[in-house]
Design a protein around this motif. Structure first.
Motif, short mmCIF file in Angstrom:
data_model
loop_
_atom_site.label_atom_id
_atom_site.label_comp_id
_atom_site.label_asym_id
_atom_site.label_seq_id
_atom_site.Cartn_x
_atom_site.Cartn_y
_atom_site.Cartn_z
N SER A 230 0.82 -1.21 0.00
CA SER A 230 0.00 0.00 0.00
C SER A 230 0.86 1.26 0.00
O SER A 230 0.35 2.36 0.23
CB SER A 230 -0.94 0.01 1.21
OG SER A 230 -0.19 0.14 2.42
N ASP A 266 -5.56 2.47 -1.76
CA ASP A 266 -5.98 2.57 -0.37
C ASP A 266 -7.33 1.90 -0.09
O ASP A 266 -7.51 1.25 0.94
CB ASP A 266 -6.04 4.04 0.07
CG ASP A 266 -4.66 4.66 0.16
OD1 ASP A 266 -3.68 3.89 0.21
OD2 ASP A 266 -4.55 5.91 0.17
N GLU A 270 -7.73 -1.12 2.64
CA GLU A 270 -8.54 -0.99 3.85
C GLU A 270 -9.62 -2.07 3.92
O GLU A 270 -9.91 -2.60 4.99
CB GLU A 270 -9.19 0.41 3.89
CG GLU A 270 -8.21 1.56 4.05
CD GLU A 270 -7.44 1.49 5.36
OE1 GLU A 270 -7.95 0.88 6.33
OE2 GLU A 270 -6.33 2.05 5.42
N GLN A 273 -7.94 -5.32 5.00
CA GLN A 273 -7.56 -5.30 6.41
C GLN A 273 -8.78 -5.47 7.30
O GLN A 273 -8.71 -6.14 8.35
CB GLN A 273 -6.83 -3.99 6.76
CG GLN A 273 -5.55 -3.75 5.99
CD GLN A 273 -4.67 -4.99 5.95
OE1 GLN A 273 -4.25 -5.52 6.97
NE2 GLN A 273 -4.39 -5.47 4.73
#
Length: 539
Positions: A230, A266, A270, A273
């Motif tokens: 990232s 991004d 995200e 995650q």
């Protein structure tokens, strides 16, 4: 004489094996000392004793009284840890071998020499720790500035920095064909696919990891957790990795904006995650069962360790039945492109192993035949080892000749050093590899475990082994099996084929444990307390 070098940087600073040996040979010639053997550990760190085959052989030769003094170029060649250094010295002294360091100009045959040795060892460890601390500080600063440390993950490579004319200046760039794999992994996981499913698809497609291996669930998870993709740089994830490994997870890892290009945007990062965190809880155990042999049985197709698995089925009455198996670990973690399940019923496998141990124990003639076979193999095993050693020595001579030829041409100004530096490094790497193999074979040929196996000793070992195995609780039985069983192989029809047992000095320490001895219910305590050479048998 003993010589060691761990890195190319040391070689460049004058610590090379050749430089050390030339200095020591000159010293011996000047002082009329006869060189018994040159023990060489090439490309191995002095931080620990692990993997230092030549040093192990040196200690064995000291025990046999084959030399009376050990000479090194500098004490940090022997060890960079004061504890290890003093342990080696104590071992040498116990066998009447003195120690001498050329550069530090002292030897250990006098009280002053011993004191100086201890002080130099402490200074050497302090020096090493200081260097390590300074290197860590420099790497932390690099990380905070967004520069990478260590090896790059799949998807990236290092190239010369176009914005900097310095030869040492490097930049990180994306490898397009590898970046495709990384994007696919993230997109599949974000779409709801599991780790094994992703690994299976990648392996079926023929994709490989950075090291050229097939993908496992662990490799996929590591990629998904790596912020480098990232555009971030992560450092200090673990403290004292060499000793603690994953147990030393740092509470404050460094994460900074990197100077490299991100592969994953991004929004996708995200989302992945969030999904990883959502799935990170430990699920309840899906089935009960005590698996004694997981990790010991080998898959008959690929050789991977077999692990616990189960199937669920419903009977005509509606009852749910769980059936327990050992299945190929590679299939479980990497999918069907790598292997198949090759399952064997848990009860069938464990009963066969226990029954075979009991049969061998109850029939002396079977055990006697096994011991005779072992002794025959031990009597003939040295011949191929000696042939291999002879071949390696020949290769070493050829590589040394090539290296000397290049160096001579450079000295005569017939070749430019910069044009052949890479070739010399390749030859040196080959020399290091050959030297390590030579040390390994020499150690194997000089080890005491080639002596004949005594039938009575093996019978007593198996008797004690079987007594504990049948009387102890599950955890102790599993520990014992994993301690003494080296490998269990299956044939093509998924039947237990061979059980390889390996007994060494750990036998005494385990059998003398009061809890285990009590479980066995007899006098296993302190049985044959002396160190025992390794005994390996196949039943």
């Amino acid at each position: 004489m003993y010589a060691r070098v761990s890195t190319h940087e040391q070689a460049e600073q004058g610590y090379s094996i050749d430089a050390q040996l030339d200095t020591l040979r000159g010293y011996c010639k000047k002082n009329g000392l006869e060189v018994y053997e040159e023990y060489i550990d090439a490309g191995i760190s002095g931080t620990s004793l692990k993997g230092r085959v030549a040093l192990q052989r040196l200690q064995q030769d000291a025990e046999k009284g084959l030399f009376d003094e050990l000479l090194v170029w500098k004490i940090n060649r022997l060890a960079r840890n004061a504890y290890n250094l003093l342990g080696i010295l104590d071992h040498l002294e116990h066998h009447n071998v003195s120690f001498r360091s050329y550069s530090d100009n002292f030897e250990t045959s006098t009280p002053i020499g011993k004191f100086a040795f201890q002080m130099m060892g402490a200074v050497g460890e302090l020096e090493r720790n200081t260097i390590v601390e300074n290197v860590k500080m420099g790497m932390k600063q690099r990380a905070k500035k967004g520069e990478h440390n260590g090896k790059l993950p799949l998807g990236y490579r290092v190239v010369p920095d176009p914005g900097n004319l310095s030869k040492r200046s490097k930049a990180v760039t994306v490898v397009p064909e590898e970046a495709l794999i990384i994007r696919k992994i993230f997109e599949l996981y974000a779409a709801g696919r599991g780790l094994k499913s992703i690994a299976n698809e990648l392996n079926h497609t023929g994709y490989k990891t950075k090291t050229g291996n097939t993908f496992s669930t662990t490799a996929i998870k590591e990629i998904l957790n790596n912020p480098f993709y990232s555009g971030k740089v992560r450092y200090n994830r673990y403290d004292n990795w060499s000793n603690k490994r994953r147990r030393g997870k740092s509470a404050e890892p460094i994460i900074a904006d990197g100077k490299h290009e991100a592969i994953i945007h991004d929004v996708l990062w995200e989302k992945v995650q969030f999904l990883l965190q959502k799935k990170s809880f430990t699920p309840a155990r899906i089935f009960d069962g005590e698996f004694l042999l997981s990790g010991l049985i080998r898959c008959p197709k690929c050789g991977a360790a077999m692990v616990a698995s189960r199937t669920r089925s419903k009977t005509k009455t509606g009852e749910i039945v769980n059936r327990l198996y050992y299945s190929c670990g590679a299939f479980r973690s990497k999918g069907s492109s790598v292997c198949s399940a090759n399952s064997i019923r848990k009860q069938e496998a464990e009963e066969e192993v226990m029954n075979r141990l009991a049969r061998v124990l109850s029939k002396d003639r079977i055990l006697k035949a096994i011991v005779d076979k072992i002794n025959h193999r031990l009597a003939t095993r040295t011949i191929p080892l000696q042939e291999e050693l002879k071949h390696i020595r020949s290769q070493l001579e050829q590589a040394e000749s090539k290296k000397r030829l290049y160096l001579d041409l450079i000295e005569q100004n017939k070749l430019d050093n910069s044009t052949v530096a890479e070739r010399i490094q390749e030859i040196q790497a080959k020399l290091n590899e050959l030297q390590a193999n030579k040390s390994r074979l020499e150690l194997e040929l000089t080890e005491g475990n080639t002596s004949p196996v005594v039938f009575e000793q093996v019978r007593e070992l198996i008797r004690g082994f079987h007594q504990v195995l049948t009387a102890a609780p599950f955890e102790q039985r599993k520990t014992l099996l994993h301690l003494f069983i080296k490998r269990i192989t299956m044939d093509a029809s998924k039947k237990i084929e061979t059980i390889e047992l390996s007994f060494d000095e750990n036998v005494d320490s385990y059998f003398s444990d009061s809890t285990v001895a009590a479980a066995a219910g007899d006098s296993l305590q302190h049985k044959q307390a002396r160190k025992r050479e390794k005994i390996e048998i196949v039943i």
